[in-house]
Enzyme design. Sequence first.
Site, PDB file in Angstrom:
ATOM      1  N   LEU B 272      84.637 -45.011  16.702  1.00 36.34           N
ATOM      2  CA  LEU B 272      84.175 -43.610  16.679  1.00 36.34           C
ATOM      3  C   LEU B 272      82.381 -43.355  16.643  1.00 36.34           C
ATOM      4  CD1 LEU B 272      85.209 -42.226  12.349  1.00 36.34           C
ATOM      5  CD2 LEU B 272      85.646 -40.828  15.166  1.00 36.34           C
ATOM      6  N   ARG B 273      81.979 -44.362  17.136  1.00 34.09           N
ATOM      7  CA  ARG B 273      80.837 -44.890  17.262  1.00 34.09           C
ATOM      8  C   ARG B 273      80.529 -43.601  18.773  1.00 34.09           C
ATOM      9  NH1 ARG B 273      80.578 -50.333  16.789  1.00 34.09           N
ATOM     10  NH2 ARG B 273      79.185 -50.639  14.388  1.00 34.09           N
ATOM     11  N   GLY B 274      81.479 -43.599  19.844  1.00 36.99           N
ATOM     12  CA  GLY B 274      81.800 -43.367  21.216  1.00 36.99           C
ATOM     13  C   GLY B 274      81.042 -42.043  20.828  1.00 36.99           C
ATOM     14  N   THR B 277      77.343 -41.392  19.196  1.00 32.00           N
ATOM     15  CA  THR B 277      76.773 -41.626  20.277  1.00 32.00           C
ATOM     16  C   THR B 277      76.766 -40.146  21.190  1.00 32.00           C
ATOM     17  OG1 THR B 277      76.643 -44.090  19.895  1.00 32.00           O
ATOM     18  CG2 THR B 277      76.139 -43.084  21.658  1.00 32.00           C
TER      19      THR B 277
END
Lengths: 558, 341
Positions: B272-274, B277
């Site tokens: 889920l970092r994408g 960010t």
Amino acid sequence: MLDTAQTQANWQRARLALGVLALDPAGVGGLWLRARSGPVRDRFMQEVRRILPDARRIHPNIEDEALLGGLNLTATLSTGRVVTSEGLLSANAPLVLTMAERCPPRLAAHLGATLDQGGPGLLALDEGVDEEAPPEALTERLGLFISLDGLTQGDLLGPEDPLDLDTARDRLPKLTCTAEQVDTLVIMAAKLGIDSLRAPLFALSAARSIAALLGNNSVTSADLGLAAELTFAHRAVFQPESAEEAPAPPDAPNPEPGSEAESDTSHDLPDEILLEAVKASLPPDVLAQLADARRIRARPTGTGAGARHRGNRRGRPVQSRPGRPGSDARVDLIATLRAAAPWQTIRKQSALIERAVHIRKDDIRLRRYETRSDRLLIFTVDASGSAAMARLAEAKGAIEILLGEAYARRDHVALVAFRGEGAELLLSPTRSLVQTKRRLQALPGGGGTPLAAGLKLALETAHTASARGMTPTVVLLTDGRANIALDGTANRGQASSEADEMARLIDAAGVSALVIDTALRPQPALNALSQTLSAPYIALPRADAHRLSDAVRAATDG
Amino acid sequence: MTQPFPFSAIVGQTEMKQAVILTAIDPGIGGVLVFGDRGTGKSTAVRALAALLPPITQVASCPINAPTLDECPDWAELGSKKVVKRPTPVIDLPLGATEDRVVGALDIERALTRGEKAFEPGLLARANRGYLYIDEVNLLEDHIVDLLLDVAQSGENVVEREGLSIRHPARFVLVGSGNPEEGELRPQLLDRFGLSVEVTSPKDIDERMEVVRRRDAYERDPEGFLKRWRPRDGKLRRQILKAREALAEVETPDAVLRDCAELCVAIGSDGLRGELTLLRAARAVAAFEGAAHLERAHLRKVAPSALRHRLRRDPLDEAGSSQRIARAMADLFGNFRTAAE
């Protein structure tokens, strides 16, 4: 071979380059000198001493403290006060780096940072042979390049104009390049396929310094030509004549859609006319000299990692050992204190200075780590007609499986192919697997099988890699039907005996190997070769992914 | 050493300039990874931006650049307690840096000469409230890159070794540059960089000439050159400062959140970092442009940077990541601006 007039001109150019470095070190960064040790280089160093009298020598193993300054531990301990030593970089004197081809990445990074900030100038003495060269991070920031290869002492006897640096220094601030000259240099660099924009900037500074040294009142096109020779020759990728047909660099991304549309009134003349003007303005033989210089320049190898000592990766910490502190080894404080502790009472009694802890030089213990090396897989692929007919595609598939393994274990890979009359290093050791796959896919098949040449090149690559601290393994994929000898003649008997000889050399060098037989029917001759190599033998017909990876693991770990 | 090259005078490199500006607006976006050839102005851009930002107020001799005396750490031996204004720090991480040098270690000289236990701060302390620039990040040892990303994420440097137990703030923007042909970063490390940028030297001759002309003018007359470009730099600085203030007020409609999620699913980014960010970066873009609501157009601007390096791909696969993102965006959002934008 260069004739006498050319070699004498080379020598004059070398002296001129030194003058440029002395005059404007911040503008050109430094001088990359490629020359083997010998009387010609000694003569050059005499000139260096004359023109750069306050230059300081540094060597690739210099410690960080000596370069950047820092705590002088031994002096501190003996006097009881903090004693710092000033680094060589702060002295603002030009630096001469000996054995530049052995420069470790750490030192290259420090020197590069200094050059970026407009430092005092660096003369890198490159004594490398063949492909050895200083790290690219360093050479990128050195504007000038001179090669003394091919020069003999006889060439140095011609008359020499003394370089008058003081007059040149006075003249320099008044010299500037016109806008057209700036543009010419940028276009020339682009036509030569030089990607980095540092190159034209170096050429600009060099041109102004050259004009100052030669006593010109303004920068002439001859000055531009000389500057181009010194700064562009070693970076040029293709000949200026063929620039029009040169394809765009293969790894250029899609043109950015968001780039500002340049107004097209900036240049009425199409580029070809400008190039003709450039060519006309340059001295006639500079293009030939560019071609010559390109032949002599060194191609840097693919990777910058891998320091030149045994093992290049740090592992677990192990027992500390006594030693002298330096930039490579950190002091193990606890062990040092533990070593000094039993002596405190005695030392306190006989001490002249009042101190909390009395430590002598011999108490110092340094931290040590297990050294591990990066592994290198040298794929030596038989791309001859016989292999192509049978199994080249499957061999390529096998290599891709092995590449997957290499990725997981962070190994380096290199690619050697042999077919026709000789062998070729398609890919220097790199970790970039995408590149490997691309080169592999583009590999054509056909021609004879020069097995001995392939093994020879693999062995050379292995040697270079070991010197860099990597552990090489040769993975040979062939059908074993060697029929081309080392000298290129089609002689089956000589070919196979030479291949045997090479195999023996590889075994003697202690390089591990793996033989993968790609023939439709496994050959006994290849089995014998793999025994000479002390290598496991796998026949591709029955190979599958598991067996291949197990075999590679066994070959590299064993 | 003169003032760095002015940021506004950098020719082209729009994506890199945008990425660096966004991190100045919202440092929480994460680091920037710059892939590209040599001589493309990577470190120039970072230094230029740091010089563009307003100077920071700090205690003169504080090792972590703390703004007030209260925030200075106890372990620091402060020399001058004056509060001064200094430019935003840009610290270079040298390639051979050991962990001690980066994180900080026991102060050896004090230990051996005075027998005292004291902490000698490392590069992370000096980079606090600024930028940490690493050249050739793909050649750095894995455990150091791991460490740096950990600290960059948490904003705090924790040192527990040799009898020391120290924590100090380490809030910096990590900028790493490298040449991908020399080695690839592992996917776990790649994922923790906020934005990624690909730079190449300009292919257009006119652009190349402009770069060289400007650089030559700067080197021959730095004062004059800086004076000429100061107004534009000033304008950019004011925009960034305004954006910082406006950042918290930018509204995020649900529709845009959905777009974000759909895009990430379409290109198959891991984790889920994408999305997080992408969202933060898009908000920073919106704030920079003075918009009150987040819109699809803002997502478009920043999606390639935020997602290019997070695609799950076969390490041997050469399919260009930027094209995949562009294609996914065209499929989902259409090639032309819709009414929603």
